[in-house]
Design an enzyme around this catalytic site. Structure first.
Site, PDB file in Angstrom:
ATOM      1  N   ARG A   1       0.846  -1.190   0.000  1.00  0.00           N
ATOM      2  CA  ARG A   1       0.000   0.000   0.000  1.00  0.00           C
ATOM      3  C   ARG A   1       0.885   1.244   0.000  1.00  0.00           C
ATOM      4  O   ARG A   1       2.007   1.216   0.507  1.00  0.00           O
ATOM      5  CB  ARG A   1      -0.914   0.018   1.229  1.00  0.00           C
TER       6      ARG A   1
ATOM      7  N   LYS B   1      -1.495  -2.777   8.047  1.00  0.00           N
ATOM      8  CA  LYS B   1      -2.615  -2.383   8.894  1.00  0.00           C
ATOM      9  C   LYS B   1      -2.520  -3.079  10.236  1.00  0.00           C
ATOM     10  O   LYS B   1      -2.138  -4.241  10.321  1.00  0.00           O
ATOM     11  CB  LYS B   1      -3.941  -2.728   8.204  1.00  0.00           C
TER      12      LYS B   1
ATOM     13  N   ARG C   1      -0.930  -1.981  -6.947  1.00  0.00           N
ATOM     14  CA  ARG C   1      -1.198  -3.100  -6.022  1.00  0.00           C
ATOM     15  C   ARG C   1      -2.125  -4.117  -6.688  1.00  0.00           C
ATOM     16  O   ARG C   1      -1.908  -5.328  -6.600  1.00  0.00           O
ATOM     17  CB  ARG C   1      -1.818  -2.545  -4.740  1.00  0.00           C
TER      18      ARG C   1
END
Length: 309
Positions: A159, A182, A257
């Protein structure tokens, strides 16, 4: 509990204990600010005074707003409200959850858009010359950095927030990259030879000069003044490269991505391996990319099955 204080407590919880990203926490804050302001306009300032009817009215009013909100935005708004009230009950700060009957809208399942391999090549070439090419020695510092940035995005499927948070030490392990995703979860992703060569060119030729212009920072990618490169700057770099490559479709960091995942699956990679590389918590999230390759499946069937034609 007073609503504004409740929101502040909840946001600290999701940031510190659940480890959500600054971007996600900021989105929750915006949603809940709208919710609290809506309740305040109706004389509600305490969380215990919120009723299921009020929550339902809020959801209905947001859904019928003009212009109509995107289904994904509405779903996130409702998720923020449910998360707040569930947290208050779980922490013993409220007795009941008035959001229990709130149902999120169905969001259309959109297939991610991926570039072709040829389009990725054009995009990378537009960002800057490849290391070892005839034009590499005369390349501007910014183009050397931009080539390394885009090569790394495509090589790892990371990301944009993960890439701009990389430190120099994160790429010091040869052909491996340590990524913090994350929830502050760490994963290790291989780096191919093309991206490694572009990174080496940037680290030896460009980064030292950029670092000398600003305060000392361990961040890998730096701007022209020596400060860490931002997400917004990365977007602009990719958009400029897309324009230079003549790509008419919208291209973003997430496009690379998507392309990374799609090209891996088209090349025969196992979906669970791709899940690990992307840092998806669930394989169901990764499986959406398998639908992008339906044309490839059709071609294989047409050429392999004895009664396909």
């Amino acid at each position: 509990m007073e609503l504004e204080r409740a929101v502040g407590t909840y946001l600290r919880h999701v940031a510190l204990e659940r480890g959500l990203s600054e971007h996600t926490v900021a989105a929750y804050r915006r949603d809940l600010d709208v919710y609290v302001e809506w309740l305040r306009a109706r004389g509600i300032v305490d969380a215990e005074a919120v009723t299921p009817e009020l929550v339902a009215d809020f959801g209905a009013e947001r859904a019928s707003a003009e212009p109509p909100p995107a289904a994904s935005s509405l779903a996130r708004m409702q998720s923020s409200v449910r998360g707040l009230h569930r947290f208050l009950v779980r922490e013993g700060r409220a007795e009941t959850d008035p959001s229990g009957r709130l149902r999120p809208p169905k969001t259309p399942r959109r297939l991610p858009k991926a570039l072709t391999i040829a389009q990725v090549d054009d995009l990378l070439d537009a960002a800057g010359p490849a290391p070892g090419s005839e034009d590499a020695s005369a390349a501007q510092p910014a183009s050397v950095r931009d080539r390394a940035l885009l090569e790394l995005l495509y090589a790892t499927g990371a990301r944009v927030s993960e890439i701009v948070q990389l430190d120099v030490d994160d790429v010091a392990q040869g052909d491996l990259l340590r990524v913090r995703g994350k929830g502050d979860k760490e994963r290790v992703v291989p780096v191919g030879s093309y991206a490694r060569a572009a990174l080496d060119a940037y680290l030896t030729r460009v980064r030292p000069a950029l670092a000398a212009k600003g305060r000392a920072t361990p961040r890998l990618f730096l701007g022209v003044r020596g400060a860490p490169l931002s997400r917004q700057s990365t977007w602009l770099i990719i958009q400029a490269a897309a324009e230079g490559a003549g790509l008419t479709a919208h291209v973003s960091p997430h496009t690379l991505r998507h392309s990374f995942a799609t090209h891996l699956l088209q090349g025969g990679a196992d979906v669970r391996v791709v899940q690990e590389l992307l840092g998806h918590a669930s394989v169901a999230t990764t499986q959406i990319y398998t639908h992008v390759s339906v044309d490839a499946l059709r071609d294989v069937y047409a050429t392999s099955h004895p009664r396909a034609r």
